[in-house]
Design a protein around this motif. Structure first.
Motif, mmCIF file in Angstrom:
data_model
loop_
_atom_site.group_PDB
_atom_site.id
_atom_site.type_symbol
_atom_site.label_atom_id
_atom_site.label_comp_id
_atom_site.label_asym_id
_atom_site.label_seq_id
_atom_site.Cartn_x
_atom_site.Cartn_y
_atom_site.Cartn_z
ATOM 1 N N TYR A 217 0.844 -1.193 0.000
ATOM 2 C CA TYR A 217 0.000 0.000 0.000
ATOM 3 C C TYR A 217 0.880 1.244 0.000
ATOM 4 C CZ TYR A 217 -3.303 -3.502 1.669
ATOM 5 O OH TYR A 217 -4.078 -4.630 1.803
ATOM 6 N N LEU A 218 0.327 2.315 -0.531
ATOM 7 C CA LEU A 218 0.986 3.615 -0.470
ATOM 8 C C LEU A 218 -0.057 4.636 -0.058
ATOM 9 C CD1 LEU A 218 3.683 5.133 -0.967
ATOM 10 C CD2 LEU A 218 2.734 5.760 -3.207
ATOM 11 N N ARG A 219 0.083 5.136 1.143
ATOM 12 C CA ARG A 219 -0.793 6.194 1.620
ATOM 13 C C ARG A 219 -0.141 7.527 1.306
ATOM 14 N NH1 ARG A 219 -5.992 7.712 2.770
ATOM 15 N NH2 ARG A 219 -5.993 9.372 4.349
ATOM 16 N N MET A 220 -0.870 8.367 0.566
ATOM 17 C CA MET A 220 -0.346 9.656 0.141
ATOM 18 C C MET A 220 -1.193 10.757 0.760
ATOM 19 S SD MET A 220 0.412 8.762 -3.860
ATOM 20 C CE MET A 220 -1.317 8.496 -4.255
ATOM 21 N N ASN A 221 -0.569 11.582 1.559
ATOM 22 C CA ASN A 221 -1.258 12.687 2.236
ATOM 23 C C ASN A 221 -0.755 14.032 1.730
ATOM 24 O OD1 ASN A 221 -2.699 10.910 4.034
ATOM 25 N ND2 ASN A 221 -0.828 10.728 5.261
ATOM 26 N N SER A 222 -1.541 15.061 1.988
ATOM 27 C CA SER A 222 -1.156 16.438 1.621
ATOM 28 C C SER A 222 -0.684 16.501 0.181
ATOM 29 C CB SER A 222 -0.067 16.947 2.573
ATOM 30 O OG SER A 222 -0.506 16.893 3.903
ATOM 31 N N LEU A 223 -1.461 15.928 -0.700
ATOM 32 C CA LEU A 223 -1.049 15.831 -2.096
ATOM 33 C C LEU A 223 -0.929 17.186 -2.750
ATOM 34 C CD1 LEU A 223 -3.042 12.643 -3.000
ATOM 35 C CD2 LEU A 223 -0.583 12.932 -3.328
ATOM 36 N N LYS A 224 0.054 17.284 -3.653
ATOM 37 C CA LYS A 224 0.349 18.520 -4.355
ATOM 38 C C LYS A 224 0.210 18.276 -5.859
ATOM 39 C CE LYS A 224 3.900 19.533 -0.888
ATOM 40 N NZ LYS A 224 5.339 19.823 -0.676
ATOM 41 N N PRO A 225 -0.021 19.329 -6.632
ATOM 42 C CA PRO A 225 -0.101 19.131 -8.089
ATOM 43 C C PRO A 225 1.135 18.435 -8.656
ATOM 44 C CG PRO A 225 -0.944 21.280 -7.502
ATOM 45 C CD PRO A 225 -0.381 20.698 -6.241
ATOM 46 N N GLU A 226 2.287 18.687 -8.071
ATOM 47 C CA GLU A 226 3.508 18.046 -8.582
ATOM 48 C C GLU A 226 3.587 16.555 -8.277
ATOM 49 O OE1 GLU A 226 3.309 20.787 -6.690
ATOM 50 O OE2 GLU A 226 4.958 20.882 -5.219
ATOM 51 N N ASP A 227 2.646 16.040 -7.505
ATOM 52 C CA ASP A 227 2.561 14.590 -7.281
ATOM 53 C C ASP A 227 1.810 13.887 -8.417
ATOM 54 O OD1 ASP A 227 2.014 15.315 -3.831
ATOM 55 O OD2 ASP A 227 3.864 14.555 -4.731
ATOM 56 N N THR A 228 1.270 14.667 -9.334
ATOM 57 C CA THR A 228 0.574 14.082 -10.478
ATOM 58 C C THR A 228 1.533 13.245 -11.307
ATOM 59 O OG1 THR A 228 -1.041 15.872 -10.600
ATOM 60 C CG2 THR A 228 -0.645 14.616 -12.617
ATOM 61 N N ALA A 229 1.163 11.985 -11.508
ATOM 62 C CA ALA A 229 2.036 11.055 -12.221
ATOM 63 C C ALA A 229 1.315 9.721 -12.367
ATOM 64 C CB ALA A 229 3.344 10.838 -11.446
ATOM 65 N N VAL A 230 1.906 8.861 -13.170
ATOM 66 C CA VAL A 230 1.499 7.459 -13.175
ATOM 67 C C VAL A 230 2.345 6.749 -12.125
ATOM 68 C CG1 VAL A 230 1.296 5.333 -14.490
ATOM 69 C CG2 VAL A 230 0.869 7.545 -15.602
ATOM 70 N N TYR A 231 1.696 6.062 -11.229
ATOM 71 C CA TYR A 231 2.376 5.352 -10.146
ATOM 72 C C TYR A 231 2.433 3.869 -10.483
ATOM 73 C CZ TYR A 231 2.385 9.525 -7.277
ATOM 74 O OH TYR A 231 2.637 10.789 -6.794
ATOM 75 N N TYR A 232 3.655 3.336 -10.425
ATOM 76 C CA TYR A 232 3.901 1.946 -10.791
ATOM 77 C C TYR A 232 4.333 1.146 -9.566
ATOM 78 C CZ TYR A 232 4.087 3.669 -15.607
ATOM 79 O OH TYR A 232 3.799 4.244 -16.824
ATOM 80 N N CYS A 233 3.745 -0.023 -9.436
ATOM 81 C CA CYS A 233 4.142 -0.957 -8.397
ATOM 82 C C CYS A 233 5.271 -1.840 -8.937
ATOM 83 C CB CYS A 233 2.935 -1.809 -8.025
ATOM 84 S SG CYS A 233 3.243 -3.083 -6.800
ATOM 85 N N PRO B 280 15.408 -15.827 -9.168
ATOM 86 C CA PRO B 280 15.115 -14.416 -8.902
ATOM 87 C C PRO B 280 14.495 -13.746 -10.119
ATOM 88 C CG PRO B 280 17.466 -14.743 -9.253
ATOM 89 C CD PRO B 280 16.851 -16.103 -9.218
ATOM 90 N N GLY B 281 13.611 -12.824 -9.850
ATOM 91 C CA GLY B 281 12.977 -12.092 -10.923
ATOM 92 C C GLY B 281 12.388 -10.799 -10.404
ATOM 93 N N ALA B 282 11.718 -10.109 -11.285
ATOM 94 C CA ALA B 282 11.083 -8.846 -10.924
ATOM 95 C C ALA B 282 9.835 -8.671 -11.764
ATOM 96 C CB ALA B 282 12.040 -7.679 -11.142
ATOM 97 N N SER B 283 8.925 -7.886 -11.225
ATOM 98 C CA SER B 283 7.683 -7.632 -11.935
ATOM 99 C C SER B 283 7.252 -6.196 -11.721
ATOM 100 C CB SER B 283 6.597 -8.589 -11.438
ATOM 101 O OG SER B 283 5.421 -8.452 -12.204
ATOM 102 N N TRP B 284 6.618 -5.639 -12.733
ATOM 103 C CA TRP B 284 6.073 -4.285 -12.677
ATOM 104 C C TRP B 284 4.581 -4.326 -12.969
ATOM 105 C CZ3 TRP B 284 8.613 0.282 -11.518
ATOM 106 C CH2 TRP B 284 9.999 0.223 -11.435
ATOM 107 N N GLY B 285 3.847 -3.437 -12.320
ATOM 108 C CA GLY B 285 2.444 -3.284 -12.642
ATOM 109 C C GLY B 285 2.270 -2.390 -13.864
#
Length: 119
Positions: A79-95, A105-110
């Motif tokens: 989970y990612l809790r984001m508080n006091s959001l600002k316009p500069e936080d606008t983005a695509v967020y990837y897990c 071993p491996g890796a995965s992206w959402g």
């Protein structure tokens, strides 16, 4: 294959809050580190926060105090809790997840979830 499914993005006013979630699914895997990155238009993808299996965390310096990462090991969810959001936080967020899949071993992206901070 292990898939990551993000949810919780959307439009929020400046000063508001959002919680993103990301669940790993598949078979024969073990998740180690999970995290969030983001990419704003015209900018490079950047680290937001990561969390290990023992719940140690790391944040981008500019986001400390406003964002909080947590995880549910049993549910393979971060989970990612984001508080006091600002316009500069606008983005695509990837897990992101570092994994052991079938003993390797491996890796995965959402696929990413859009967060827009605007009045």
């Amino acid at each position: 294959q292990v898939q990551l499914a993000e949810s919780g993005g959307g439009l929020v006013q400046p000063g508001g809050s959002l919680t993103l979630s990301c669940k790993a699914s598949g078979s024969n895997f073990l998740v180690y580190e999970m995290g969030w990155h983001r990419q704003a238009p015209g900018k490079q993808r950047e680290l937001v926060a990561v969390i290990s299996r023992n719940s140690s965390t790391k944040y981008a310096d500019s986001l400390k105090g406003r964002f909080a990462i947590s995880r549910d090991l049993a549910a393979d969810t971060v989970y990612l809790r984001m508080n006091s959001l600002k316009p500069e936080d606008t983005a695509v967020y990837y897990c992101h997840a570092d994994l052991i899949v079938g003993g390797r071993p491996g890796a995965s992206w959402g696929q990413g979830t859009q967060v827009t901070v605007s009045s």
